[in-house]
Design a protein around this motif. Structure first.
Motif, mmCIF file in Angstrom:
data_model
loop_
_atom_site.group_PDB
_atom_site.id
_atom_site.type_symbol
_atom_site.label_atom_id
_atom_site.label_comp_id
_atom_site.label_asym_id
_atom_site.label_seq_id
_atom_site.Cartn_x
_atom_site.Cartn_y
_atom_site.Cartn_z
ATOM 1 N N ASN A 143 41.111 -2.703 -7.878
ATOM 2 C CA ASN A 143 40.804 -1.999 -6.773
ATOM 3 C C ASN A 143 42.005 -1.768 -5.610
ATOM 4 O OD1 ASN A 143 38.219 -1.223 -7.780
ATOM 5 N ND2 ASN A 143 37.713 -3.153 -6.962
ATOM 6 N N LEU A 144 42.712 -2.494 -5.463
ATOM 7 C CA LEU A 144 43.796 -2.448 -4.501
ATOM 8 C C LEU A 144 44.821 -1.533 -4.845
ATOM 9 C CD1 LEU A 144 44.727 -6.050 -3.159
ATOM 10 C CD2 LEU A 144 43.118 -4.531 -2.285
ATOM 11 N N LEU A 145 45.000 -1.743 -6.395
ATOM 12 C CA LEU A 145 46.188 -0.759 -6.862
ATOM 13 C C LEU A 145 45.683 0.772 -6.692
ATOM 14 C CD1 LEU A 145 48.768 -1.398 -8.253
ATOM 15 C CD2 LEU A 145 47.651 -1.192 -10.580
ATOM 16 N N ARG A 146 44.361 0.894 -7.263
ATOM 17 C CA ARG A 146 43.802 2.227 -7.288
ATOM 18 C C ARG A 146 43.807 3.015 -5.957
ATOM 19 N NH1 ARG A 146 38.442 3.983 -6.655
ATOM 20 N NH2 ARG A 146 38.238 6.520 -7.395
ATOM 21 N N THR A 147 43.569 1.905 -4.698
ATOM 22 C CA THR A 147 43.703 2.444 -3.554
ATOM 23 C C THR A 147 45.054 3.065 -3.091
ATOM 24 O OG1 THR A 147 41.799 1.098 -2.709
ATOM 25 C CG2 THR A 147 43.112 1.958 -0.955
ATOM 26 N N TYR A 148 46.247 2.249 -3.716
ATOM 27 C CA TYR A 148 47.431 2.512 -3.091
ATOM 28 C C TYR A 148 47.911 3.785 -4.043
ATOM 29 C CZ TYR A 148 52.486 2.165 -2.940
ATOM 30 O OH TYR A 148 53.797 2.700 -2.647
ATOM 31 N N LEU A 149 47.368 4.163 -4.966
ATOM 32 C CA LEU A 149 47.706 5.356 -5.653
ATOM 33 C C LEU A 149 47.118 6.498 -5.091
ATOM 34 C CD1 LEU A 149 46.687 4.387 -9.458
ATOM 35 C CD2 LEU A 149 49.098 4.923 -8.807
ATOM 36 N N VAL A 150 45.890 6.314 -4.534
ATOM 37 C CA VAL A 150 45.323 7.709 -3.776
ATOM 38 C C VAL A 150 46.129 7.726 -2.506
ATOM 39 C CG1 VAL A 150 43.290 8.298 -2.473
ATOM 40 C CG2 VAL A 150 43.177 6.804 -4.697
ATOM 41 N N GLU A 181 47.805 11.184 -1.481
ATOM 42 C CA GLU A 181 47.343 12.056 -0.492
ATOM 43 C C GLU A 181 48.476 11.967 0.797
ATOM 44 O OE1 GLU A 181 44.768 13.985 -0.059
ATOM 45 O OE2 GLU A 181 43.932 13.378 -2.247
ATOM 46 N N ARG A 182 49.166 11.064 0.748
ATOM 47 C CA ARG A 182 50.146 10.793 1.654
ATOM 48 C C ARG A 182 49.575 10.712 3.227
ATOM 49 N NH1 ARG A 182 55.840 10.547 0.234
ATOM 50 N NH2 ARG A 182 55.492 10.484 -1.866
ATOM 51 N N ASN A 183 48.400 10.403 3.376
ATOM 52 C CA ASN A 183 47.732 10.261 4.792
ATOM 53 C C ASN A 183 46.457 9.450 4.413
ATOM 54 O OD1 ASN A 183 45.332 11.209 6.299
ATOM 55 N ND2 ASN A 183 47.124 12.246 7.158
ATOM 56 N N LEU A 184 46.409 8.402 5.318
ATOM 57 C CA LEU A 184 45.462 7.274 5.038
ATOM 58 C C LEU A 184 44.104 7.874 5.382
ATOM 59 C CD1 LEU A 184 47.117 4.265 7.041
ATOM 60 C CD2 LEU A 184 47.039 4.864 4.749
ATOM 61 N N TRP A 232 41.418 12.447 -14.009
ATOM 62 C CA TRP A 232 42.626 13.188 -14.004
ATOM 63 C C TRP A 232 43.125 13.212 -12.584
ATOM 64 C CZ3 TRP A 232 43.482 18.411 -12.405
ATOM 65 C CH2 TRP A 232 44.708 18.832 -12.615
ATOM 66 N N MET A 233 42.253 13.900 -11.557
ATOM 67 C CA MET A 233 42.813 13.807 -10.101
ATOM 68 C C MET A 233 43.044 12.475 -9.345
ATOM 69 S SD MET A 233 40.176 16.826 -9.345
ATOM 70 C CE MET A 233 40.414 16.804 -7.540
ATOM 71 N N GLN A 234 42.416 11.362 -9.687
ATOM 72 C CA GLN A 234 42.844 10.171 -9.158
ATOM 73 C C GLN A 234 44.205 9.601 -9.776
ATOM 74 O OE1 GLN A 234 39.785 7.796 -10.562
ATOM 75 N NE2 GLN A 234 38.372 8.334 -8.615
ATOM 76 N N ARG A 235 44.732 10.196 -11.058
ATOM 77 C CA ARG A 235 45.881 9.408 -11.483
ATOM 78 C C ARG A 235 47.087 10.613 -11.477
ATOM 79 N NH1 ARG A 235 42.777 10.090 -16.745
ATOM 80 N NH2 ARG A 235 43.878 11.950 -18.009
ATOM 81 N N THR A 236 46.806 11.748 -10.910
ATOM 82 C CA THR A 236 47.828 12.696 -10.717
ATOM 83 C C THR A 236 48.037 13.136 -9.207
ATOM 84 O OG1 THR A 236 46.403 14.541 -11.274
ATOM 85 C CG2 THR A 236 47.908 13.385 -13.026
ATOM 86 N N SER A 237 49.048 13.111 -8.543
ATOM 87 C CA SER A 237 49.405 13.558 -7.088
ATOM 88 C C SER A 237 49.203 15.090 -7.206
ATOM 89 C CB SER A 237 50.669 12.926 -6.658
ATOM 90 O OG SER A 237 51.819 13.825 -7.304
ATOM 91 N N LEU A 238 49.044 15.604 -5.923
ATOM 92 C CA LEU A 238 48.981 17.012 -5.660
ATOM 93 C C LEU A 238 50.502 17.643 -6.109
ATOM 94 C CD1 LEU A 238 47.397 17.137 -2.112
ATOM 95 C CD2 LEU A 238 46.315 18.081 -4.508
ATOM 96 N N ALA A 239 51.463 17.063 -5.946
ATOM 97 C CA ALA A 239 52.805 17.531 -6.211
ATOM 98 C C ALA A 239 52.835 17.659 -7.666
ATOM 99 C CB ALA A 239 53.671 16.703 -5.502
ATOM 100 N N GLU A 240 52.405 16.653 -8.399
ATOM 101 C CA GLU A 240 52.365 16.750 -9.989
ATOM 102 C C GLU A 240 51.680 17.720 -10.468
ATOM 103 O OE1 GLU A 240 53.238 11.642 -10.490
ATOM 104 O OE2 GLU A 240 51.195 12.429 -10.426
ATOM 105 N N ARG A 241 50.692 18.083 -9.936
ATOM 106 C CA ARG A 241 49.549 19.351 -10.472
ATOM 107 C C ARG A 241 50.390 20.493 -10.458
ATOM 108 N NH1 ARG A 241 44.750 17.112 -7.070
ATOM 109 N NH2 ARG A 241 44.874 14.887 -7.636
ATOM 110 N N LEU A 242 51.400 20.722 -9.688
ATOM 111 C CA LEU A 242 52.256 21.867 -9.526
ATOM 112 C C LEU A 242 53.342 21.841 -10.349
ATOM 113 C CD1 LEU A 242 51.529 22.957 -5.998
ATOM 114 C CD2 LEU A 242 50.459 23.801 -7.993
#
Length: 330
Positions: free
Chosen positions: A23-30, A34-37, A313-323
């Motif tokens: 869960n810590l690792l998943r939180t860090y990915l998000v 998002e680049r914003n807490l 899919w959205m959890q494992r890809t960043s907004l930048a990666e989707r473009l």
């Protein structure tokens, strides 16, 4: 000779098995995506202090500083970048493994109706749809292109599974998750008098006529573009408009006027000399495309499977990666 890549993954596996909470690792990915807490907390449906605490626990477990905070913003350290890259690979493989080992996936049948604004240009989203179809070949999908306002209206009436749409502000009863963040900039076409000119400033654009989206009006989906023009004192007229991104791009190319377009969509046009980017250099505004659905609509098995798959899919890809086309192919 020892493979450094293999060593890195072996080391990561030992960390995950012996010292880390998933869960810590998943939180860090998000957080990194998002680049914003605050945005990370909203996406995870937890409080911001809980996100901050999870980050600290992860840093303590790894014995490394992952993020350098500067007020509301932060920059990842080199260790933070490395952890994000390795964690993304591992989390993505775990998500795919869950689907591939589920021998019930081919048994899921049914249909879903997805509404979409025009021109969702994302190679990563295309790859997601391909993976989804391979995993659930008996699910039928209908996609209809509509204006953003019509999509929201249809979802409120519960006549569709979900929508990919612009949405200027939260809508009561609709779940909302950002899929793409598009940076809009100002362009002119090859047939416009400003094409190819350098050293231009914003003052050189103020009297130019504009090509506009029909939704680019106060209160509608692209109204930030209208606000920007009003604040900067543009005096030119709107001489052409369309609800279609491709038609707006065509009108700008043809010299009807200058206009705003998502910069990632027109990269090829710039390279081919069809369009010319105008000031400001940093672009105008970010306009988000959201995945929306009605919270109270009863979903069939196919619809719920699609929503769950897309959220993973959205959890494992960043907004930048989707473009980014390169990220989608990797």
């Amino acid at each position: 000779m020892t493979d450094p890549t293999r060593l890195r993954h072996d080391s990561a596996a030992r960390f995950l098995n012996d010292r880390l909470d998933w869960n810590l690792l998943r939180t860090y990915l998000v957080i990194m995506q998002e680049r914003n807490l605050s945005r990370a907390a909203a996406r995870l449906y937890v409080t911001q202090p809980a996100v901050s605490q999870a980050l600290k626990r992860l840093e303590d477990a790894l014995g490394r500083k992952l993020i350098q905070r500067r007020g509301p913003h932060f920059e990842p350290t080199q260790a933070g970048i490395d952890v994000y890259r390795i964690a993304s690979d591992i989390y993505g493989n775990m998500s795919r493994l869950e689907t591939e080992l589920d021998d019930k996936t081919e048994d899921i049948t049914g249909s879903l109706r997805l509404l979409s604004v025009s021109r969702i240009d994302s190679a990563a989203y295309d790859e997601f749809l391909a993976d989804f179809h391979r995993a659930y070949p008996r699910i039928e999908m209908q996609i209809e292109v509509m204006r953003a306002s019509d999509i929201i209206s249809s979802l409120l009436q519960k006549t569709a599974t979900a929508g990919l749409s612009l949405c200027r502000s939260p809508v009561d009863k609709l779940e909302q998750h950002c899929v793409l963040r598009q940076r809009y900039a100002i362009f002119c076409g090859r047939h416009h008098r400003l094409f190819g000119q350098t050293q231009l400033t914003m003052d050189d654009l103020l009297a130019e006529n504009f090509v506009s989206f029909t939704s680019d009006q106060i209160g509608d989906s692209l109204s930030p573009l209208t606000v920007f023009r009003d604040q900067r004192g543009f005096t030119g007229r709107i001489v052409a408009s369309s609800p279609s991104l491709d038609e707006v791009r065509r009108l700008i190319f043809s010299g009807f006027g200058i206009g705003c377009l998502p910069d990632h969509i027109v990269r090829d046009d710039l390279a081919r000399g069809r369009l010319w980017r105008l000031p400001p250099e940093e672009g105008l505004v970010d306009v988000d495309v959201y995945l929306l659905w009605h919270r109270e609509r009863k979903m069939n098995a196919a619809e719920q499977t699609f929503l769950d798959s897309m959220l993973r899919w959205m959890q494992r890809t960043s907004l930048a990666e989707r473009l980014d086309a390169e990220s989608a192919r990797s």
